[in-house]
Design an enzyme around this catalytic site. Structure first.
Site, mmCIF file in Angstrom:
data_model
loop_
_atom_site.group_PDB
_atom_site.id
_atom_site.type_symbol
_atom_site.label_atom_id
_atom_site.label_comp_id
_atom_site.label_asym_id
_atom_site.label_seq_id
_atom_site.Cartn_x
_atom_site.Cartn_y
_atom_site.Cartn_z
ATOM 1 N N THR A 1 0.857 -1.186 0.000
ATOM 2 C CA THR A 1 0.000 0.000 0.000
ATOM 3 C C THR A 1 0.894 1.237 0.000
ATOM 4 O O THR A 1 2.072 1.163 0.384
ATOM 5 C CB THR A 1 -0.929 0.023 1.230
ATOM 6 O OG1 THR A 1 -0.147 -0.006 2.415
ATOM 7 C CG2 THR A 1 -1.868 -1.178 1.216
ATOM 8 N N ALA B 1 8.341 1.867 4.778
ATOM 9 C CA ALA B 1 9.360 0.823 4.698
ATOM 10 C C ALA B 1 10.613 1.327 3.980
ATOM 11 O O ALA B 1 11.746 1.073 4.421
ATOM 12 C CB ALA B 1 8.797 -0.397 3.979
ATOM 13 N N SER C 1 1.272 4.293 1.661
ATOM 14 C CA SER C 1 1.945 4.808 2.848
ATOM 15 C C SER C 1 2.868 3.780 3.477
ATOM 16 O O SER C 1 3.941 4.120 3.997
ATOM 17 C CB SER C 1 0.915 5.277 3.873
ATOM 18 O OG SER C 1 0.209 6.410 3.405
ATOM 19 N N CYS C 2 2.466 2.513 3.434
ATOM 20 C CA CYS C 2 3.296 1.453 4.020
ATOM 21 C C CYS C 2 4.587 1.279 3.226
ATOM 22 O O CYS C 2 5.643 0.982 3.804
ATOM 23 C CB CYS C 2 2.522 0.141 4.065
ATOM 24 S SG CYS C 2 1.046 0.214 5.115
ATOM 25 N N THR C 3 4.516 1.463 1.924
ATOM 26 C CA THR C 3 5.713 1.379 1.092
ATOM 27 C C THR C 3 6.644 2.543 1.385
ATOM 28 O O THR C 3 7.860 2.368 1.509
ATOM 29 C CB THR C 3 5.326 1.368 -0.398
ATOM 30 O OG1 THR C 3 4.497 0.225 -0.668
ATOM 31 C CG2 THR C 3 6.566 1.295 -1.279
#
Length: 232
Positions: free
Chosen positions: A119, A126, A121-123
């Site tokens: 997703t 990370a 924001s998660c990318t």
């Protein structure tokens, strides 16, 4: 009624991250559509109520369902308390890691919970941690991610973005629940909210970041600032 309910629901969900908020709204809309179909086909009841009165009673009785926010874990470990124990599979060829194993390295653990691999924001989050990975190593700290994704999906995520840290698979969000990060969204299931926990080498909670969503790209920098403060 639906407009008022949605407005109320959004007000209650203002602290959630974008991904989970989107799922919540979609869940709300899906339930509303199903409810509308049910109402349009509702016959007269055996008690003589006409359909209008029957629908009115159903709307009143269902208001709590439509306006309720997703179930959220009730408590977050307080600073100074022991971090909840866990043992979960990972993107490291399915190897299982426990909290005691992570802390036994003598490193400070940056455990960050997030909703899902790939997703937006998660990318970003990370990749930000990966960009700063050498800075964490210099501070004797290790990055550990946690979401409800499978170990296989974690491995794909790791390979695509060259992530040099552990990603734990918390399917069912049981560990997220222990850490106060679980969110249960009707229809879509359980997820981890975007929280970050700093855990000392003896397993003590040193810091909890709960307001991450508003500045995901800068989050790694604030974590590093906190870690630097520990040795200042």
């Amino acid at each position: 009624f639906f407009k008022i309910s949605l407005k109320f629901c959004l007000k209650k969900l203002h602290t959630m991250n974008t991904f989970l908020l989107s799922l919540s709204i979609l869940s709300f809309i899906t339930q509303c559509k199903a409810f509308s179909v049910f109402m349009s086909s509702a016959p007269k009841t055996s008690f003589g109520q006409n359909r209008a009165n029957f629908n009115k009673n159903i709307v009143i009785g269902s208001a709590a369902l439509f306006t309720a926010a997703p179930a959220i874990a009730s408590s977050i470990p307080v600073v100074g308390s022991k971090a909840p124990s866990f043992e979960l599979p990972s993107n490291d060829n399915g190897k299982t890691y426990s909290l005691s194993e992570l802390t036994s390295t003598g490193k400070t653990t940056v455990l960050y919970a997030y909703p899902g691999d790939f997703t937006s924001s998660c990318t970003i989050e990370a990749k930000s941690f990966q960009k700063d990975i050498e800075k964490y190593k210099a501070l004797n700290a290790q990055i550990v991610g946690l979401s409800v994704d499978s170990a296989e999906k974690h491995l794909d995520f790791k390979k695509k973005y060259g992530l040099d840290f552990i990603l734990l698979s918390d399917q069912g969000a049981k560990v997220a629940d222990l850490y106060g990060a679980k969110i249960d969204i009707p229809i879509f299931g359980k997820f981890a909210n975007r929280y970050t926990y700093i855990i000392s080498k003896d397993g003590t909670i040193l810091k909890v970041f709960t307001d991450v969503e508003s500045h995901v790209a800068e989050h790694s920098s604030e974590v590093l600032a906190f870690l630097n403060g520990l040795i200042a």
